[in-house]
Write an enzyme that holds these catalytic residues in place. Structure first.
Site, short mmCIF file in Angstrom:
data_model
loop_
_atom_site.label_atom_id
_atom_site.label_comp_id
_atom_site.label_asym_id
_atom_site.label_seq_id
_atom_site.Cartn_x
_atom_site.Cartn_y
_atom_site.Cartn_z
N ASP A 126 0.80 -1.19 -0.14
CA ASP A 126 -0.12 -0.03 0.10
C ASP A 126 0.84 1.25 0.12
O ASP A 126 2.00 1.31 0.42
CB ASP A 126 -0.98 0.07 1.33
CG ASP A 126 -1.62 1.12 1.44
OD1 ASP A 126 -2.59 1.68 0.53
OD2 ASP A 126 -1.43 1.77 2.46
N ASP B 50 -0.28 5.43 0.92
CA ASP B 50 -0.70 6.06 1.97
C ASP B 50 -0.73 5.54 3.14
O ASP B 50 -1.34 4.46 3.58
CB ASP B 50 -2.15 6.77 1.79
CG ASP B 50 -2.00 7.89 0.60
OD1 ASP B 50 -0.83 8.73 0.59
OD2 ASP B 50 -2.86 7.96 -0.34
N LYS C 111 -8.29 -5.00 -3.27
CA LYS C 111 -7.00 -5.19 -3.37
C LYS C 111 -6.42 -6.55 -3.33
O LYS C 111 -5.47 -7.23 -4.18
CB LYS C 111 -6.17 -4.41 -2.40
CG LYS C 111 -6.19 -2.88 -2.77
CD LYS C 111 -5.10 -2.32 -1.66
CE LYS C 111 -5.32 -0.62 -1.62
NZ LYS C 111 -4.38 -0.14 -0.63
N ASP D 86 -1.85 -0.80 5.82
CA ASP D 86 -2.08 0.06 7.13
C ASP D 86 -3.70 0.25 7.20
O ASP D 86 -4.20 0.88 8.31
CB ASP D 86 -1.44 1.35 7.20
CG ASP D 86 -2.34 2.34 6.25
OD1 ASP D 86 -2.50 2.10 5.01
OD2 ASP D 86 -2.68 3.49 6.78
N ASP E 282 -6.88 -2.93 3.15
CA ASP E 282 -5.73 -3.72 2.78
C ASP E 282 -6.06 -5.08 3.38
O ASP E 282 -5.25 -5.90 3.29
CB ASP E 282 -4.63 -3.11 3.43
CG ASP E 282 -3.90 -1.56 2.84
OD1 ASP E 282 -4.26 -1.69 1.52
OD2 ASP E 282 -3.71 -0.82 3.53
#
Length: 234
Positions: free
Chosen positions: A8, A10, A157, A180, A184
């Site tokens: 990931d 951000d 994802k 995070d 995710d």
């Protein structure tokens, strides 16, 4: 043996202010120079991801729009498993509803998106979910912590990771994923090793195989250091 790292962006390779963590970038470049493919995965747009890949130094293999799009390399075919039309319909329903309450929904990068709809986090996502459910629309409301996304159910994802692994001739078990946020979770569960950095919420921490001591980009660096000597061997 792990052969590919999916990360990931951000909150994972940045700091808490969304500034890129330079140590994380250097770690990614070390992996790339060692012949390990690094995939950047985000809720962001393809054009944003392309620029980031160029600057960081990866080969352009991406998962964008929270799995709504993915691509193998800069020259690869862009795959679009998400259905943006129904997401647009859902956004219109939400926009009309909240306009009646005096709340304006601010779209993010609408002209650059292929699969989902993203807008500012100025409404309660649970209220949005209830409205979508009442209208019987097959749309998932996803709060990434940076934006609210309207997404095709069954697209994540994690599903993109599985499909991308197939295109790369790999098993998902040969991939390590780092993230995070709650968006995710499916990615961490689909990968052979799923790592959450310390700043992740409880649900994401619980889904991970391992959690870093540090948060944000420093946690990413910590994760790669932990697994590199043992699992990224050639």
């Amino acid at each position: 043996m792990l052969k590919t790292l999916v990360t990931d962006v951000d909150g994972t390779i940045t700091d808490r202010r969304r500034r890129i963590n330079t140590a994380a970038v250097e770690t990614i470049r070390t992996l790339v120079d060692a012949g390990i493919e690094v995939v950047l995965a985000s809720g962001n747009t393809v054009c944003f991801m392309d620029g980031l890949c160029k600057m960081v130094g990866t080969d352009g293999t991406i998962i964008g729009e929270n799995g709504g799009v993915y691509r193998r390399g800069f020259s690869g075919t862009l795959r679009i498993p998400g259905d943006q039309e129904v997401c647009r319909e859902a956004f219109k329903v939400l926009n009309d509803y909240f306009a009646g309450k005096g709340v304006e929904l601010e779209l993010y990068s609408a002209q650059y998106r292929f699969a989902d709809v993203a807008f500012a986090r100025n409404i309660d996502p649970d209220e949005a979910r209830a409205i979508i459910r009442d209208h019987g629309l097959p749309v998932r409301v996803l709060d990434t912590g940076f934006a609210i996304h309207l997404q095709t159910p069954g697209v994540s994802k994690g599903t993109a990771l599985v499909e991308l692994a197939r295109e790369m001739g790999l098993s998902p078990s040969e991939m390590m994923a780092v993230g995070d946020s709650e968006n995710d979770i499916e990615m961490l569960e689909a990968a052979g090793i799923g790592v959450a950095v310390r700043n992740a919420p409880v649900r994401t921490l619980s889904a991970a195989d391992w959690v870093s001591e540090e948060g944000y980009g420093d946690g990413f660096v910590e994760a790669v250091k932990k697994y590199y000597p043992y699992l990224f061997s050639r």
